[in-house]
Write a protein that holds these residues in place. Structure first.
Motif, mmCIF file in Angstrom:
data_model
loop_
_atom_site.group_PDB
_atom_site.id
_atom_site.type_symbol
_atom_site.label_atom_id
_atom_site.label_comp_id
_atom_site.label_asym_id
_atom_site.label_seq_id
_atom_site.Cartn_x
_atom_site.Cartn_y
_atom_site.Cartn_z
ATOM 1 N N ASN A 24 10.197 4.575 -12.019
ATOM 2 C CA ASN A 24 9.923 5.727 -11.039
ATOM 3 C C ASN A 24 8.371 5.728 -11.159
ATOM 4 O O ASN A 24 7.704 5.539 -9.875
ATOM 5 N N VAL A 25 7.558 5.917 -12.021
ATOM 6 C CA VAL A 25 6.142 5.885 -12.077
ATOM 7 C C VAL A 25 5.585 4.518 -11.500
ATOM 8 O O VAL A 25 4.714 4.360 -10.588
ATOM 9 N N MET A 26 6.228 3.299 -12.006
ATOM 10 C CA MET A 26 5.842 2.077 -11.169
ATOM 11 C C MET A 26 6.022 2.046 -9.675
ATOM 12 O O MET A 26 5.440 1.424 -9.025
ATOM 13 N N HIS A 27 7.056 2.503 -9.228
ATOM 14 C CA HIS A 27 7.458 2.664 -7.722
ATOM 15 C C HIS A 27 6.302 3.395 -7.195
ATOM 16 O O HIS A 27 5.686 3.016 -6.003
ATOM 17 N N ILE A 28 5.956 4.752 -7.625
ATOM 18 C CA ILE A 28 4.907 5.487 -7.189
ATOM 19 C C ILE A 28 3.598 4.857 -7.215
ATOM 20 O O ILE A 28 2.888 4.949 -6.070
ATOM 21 N N VAL A 29 3.289 3.879 -8.463
ATOM 22 C CA VAL A 29 1.958 3.591 -8.333
ATOM 23 C C VAL A 29 1.959 2.359 -7.431
ATOM 24 O O VAL A 29 0.964 2.235 -6.714
ATOM 25 N N ARG A 30 3.181 1.394 -7.106
ATOM 26 C CA ARG A 30 3.016 0.446 -6.048
ATOM 27 C C ARG A 30 2.807 0.957 -4.872
ATOM 28 O O ARG A 30 2.280 0.433 -3.895
ATOM 29 N N GLY A 31 3.464 2.140 -4.361
ATOM 30 C CA GLY A 31 3.335 2.665 -3.196
ATOM 31 C C GLY A 31 1.817 3.236 -2.904
ATOM 32 O O GLY A 31 1.485 2.968 -1.737
ATOM 33 N N SER A 32 1.234 3.930 -3.954
ATOM 34 C CA SER A 32 -0.031 4.331 -3.738
ATOM 35 C C SER A 32 -1.161 3.135 -3.525
ATOM 36 O O SER A 32 -1.789 3.188 -2.795
ATOM 37 N N VAL A 33 -0.769 1.791 -4.426
ATOM 38 C CA VAL A 33 -1.706 0.826 -4.145
ATOM 39 C C VAL A 33 -1.617 0.252 -2.831
ATOM 40 O O VAL A 33 -2.374 -0.178 -2.309
ATOM 41 N N ARG A 34 -0.134 0.254 -2.297
ATOM 42 C CA ARG A 34 0.133 -0.515 -0.954
ATOM 43 C C ARG A 34 -0.516 0.315 0.062
ATOM 44 O O ARG A 34 -1.194 -0.031 1.064
ATOM 45 N N PHE A 35 -0.576 1.850 -0.070
ATOM 46 C CA PHE A 35 -1.065 2.565 1.048
ATOM 47 C C PHE A 35 -2.513 2.419 0.980
ATOM 48 O O PHE A 35 -3.299 2.126 1.926
ATOM 49 N N LEU A 36 -3.290 2.285 -0.349
ATOM 50 C CA LEU A 36 -4.790 1.969 -0.263
ATOM 51 C C LEU A 36 -5.079 0.941 0.113
ATOM 52 O O LEU A 36 -6.302 0.795 1.040
ATOM 53 N N LEU A 37 -4.551 -0.161 0.105
ATOM 54 C CA LEU A 37 -4.779 -1.680 0.602
ATOM 55 C C LEU A 37 -4.520 -1.528 2.132
ATOM 56 O O LEU A 37 -5.496 -2.129 2.910
ATOM 57 N N THR A 38 -3.471 -0.835 2.521
ATOM 58 C CA THR A 38 -3.324 -0.930 4.122
ATOM 59 C C THR A 38 -4.521 -0.162 4.438
ATOM 60 O O THR A 38 -4.802 -0.487 5.669
ATOM 61 N N HIS A 39 -4.719 1.048 4.083
ATOM 62 C CA HIS A 39 -5.936 1.713 4.603
ATOM 63 C C HIS A 39 -7.241 1.166 4.752
ATOM 64 O O HIS A 39 -7.933 1.254 5.664
ATOM 65 N N ALA A 40 -7.456 0.369 3.536
ATOM 66 C CA ALA A 40 -8.567 -0.474 3.592
ATOM 67 C C ALA A 40 -8.930 -1.689 4.688
ATOM 68 O O ALA A 40 -9.688 -1.681 4.998
ATOM 69 N N HIS A 41 -7.358 -2.308 4.636
ATOM 70 C CA HIS A 41 -7.402 -3.393 5.683
ATOM 71 C C HIS A 41 -7.532 -2.852 7.117
ATOM 72 O O HIS A 41 -8.388 -3.380 7.780
ATOM 73 N N ARG A 42 -7.181 -1.714 7.542
ATOM 74 C CA ARG A 42 -7.213 -0.940 8.604
ATOM 75 C C ARG A 42 -8.646 -0.636 8.906
ATOM 76 O O ARG A 42 -9.316 -0.883 10.242
ATOM 77 N N GLU A 43 -9.234 -0.066 8.050
ATOM 78 C CA GLU A 43 -10.528 0.180 8.225
ATOM 79 C C GLU A 43 -11.564 -1.045 8.334
ATOM 80 O O GLU A 43 -12.483 -0.896 9.270
ATOM 81 N N LEU A 44 -11.442 -2.027 7.584
ATOM 82 C CA LEU A 44 -11.915 -3.215 8.009
ATOM 83 C C LEU A 44 -11.773 -3.782 9.350
ATOM 84 O O LEU A 44 -12.482 -4.504 9.810
ATOM 85 N N ASP A 45 -10.535 -3.920 9.758
ATOM 86 C CA ASP A 45 -10.197 -4.231 11.104
ATOM 87 C C ASP A 45 -10.865 -3.396 11.910
ATOM 88 O O ASP A 45 -11.588 -4.079 13.003
ATOM 89 N N LYS A 46 -11.215 -2.338 12.031
ATOM 90 C CA LYS A 46 -11.888 -1.421 12.790
ATOM 91 C C LYS A 46 -13.354 -1.921 12.826
ATOM 92 O O LYS A 46 -14.116 -2.101 13.904
ATOM 93 N N GLU A 47 -14.014 -1.895 11.811
ATOM 94 C CA GLU A 47 -15.440 -2.506 11.396
ATOM 95 C C GLU A 47 -15.539 -3.648 12.098
ATOM 96 O O GLU A 47 -16.842 -3.838 12.656
ATOM 97 N N LEU A 48 -14.799 -4.657 11.927
ATOM 98 C CA LEU A 48 -14.963 -6.051 12.677
ATOM 99 C C LEU A 48 -14.480 -6.097 14.078
ATOM 100 O O LEU A 48 -14.596 -7.054 14.692
ATOM 101 N N GLY A 49 -13.998 -4.756 14.613
ATOM 102 C CA GLY A 49 -13.561 -5.046 15.817
ATOM 103 C C GLY A 49 -12.364 -5.562 16.368
ATOM 104 O O GLY A 49 -11.998 -6.226 17.445
#
Length: 109
Positions: A24-49
């Motif tokens: 369960n802890v690994m599942h929570i950590v994996r989901g959190s990391v996936r969320f952070l990477l998706t958010h960072a990817h989205r922000e970079l896409d916005k920054e690059l247009g």
């Protein structure tokens, strides 16, 4: 003898609970990391247009070229430094041929 079997059974049950908790802890950590990477990817896409509608495969195949222009008045061109590129080839420790390029600015007269 029954006490030993009872203790062994209790230890196995506790071990099973521990393993489920770890999953369960690994599942929570994996989901959190996936969320952070998706958010960072989205922000970079916005920054690059980049447009948010592109699929991952399309993003890997597309590239964005940024060009900058400098407007210079006639007499100022004489004072811009030129650029000289020198190449040096050598063989590295693994036997690969490596080309090293150096760029240096040279003054125009």
């Amino acid at each position: 003898m029954w006490a030993l079997l009872a203790q062994l059974l209790i230890a196995l049950v506790l071990l099973a609970f521990f393993l489920v908790s770890c999953q369960n802890v690994m599942h929570i950590v994996r989901g959190s990391v996936r969320f952070l990477l998706t958010h960072a990817h989205r922000e970079l896409d916005k920054e690059l247009g980049e447009s948010p509608g592109l699929a991952d495969d399309e993003e890997a195949l597309s590239a964005r070229v940024v060009r900058r222009r400098v407007l210079v008045k006639g007499n100022e061109v004489l004072h811009l430094p030129g650029e000289q590129v020198t190449e040096e080839q050598f063989t590295d420790d693994q036997g690969n041929i490596v080309t090293k390029k150096d760029r240096t600015s040279t003054p125009n007269h």
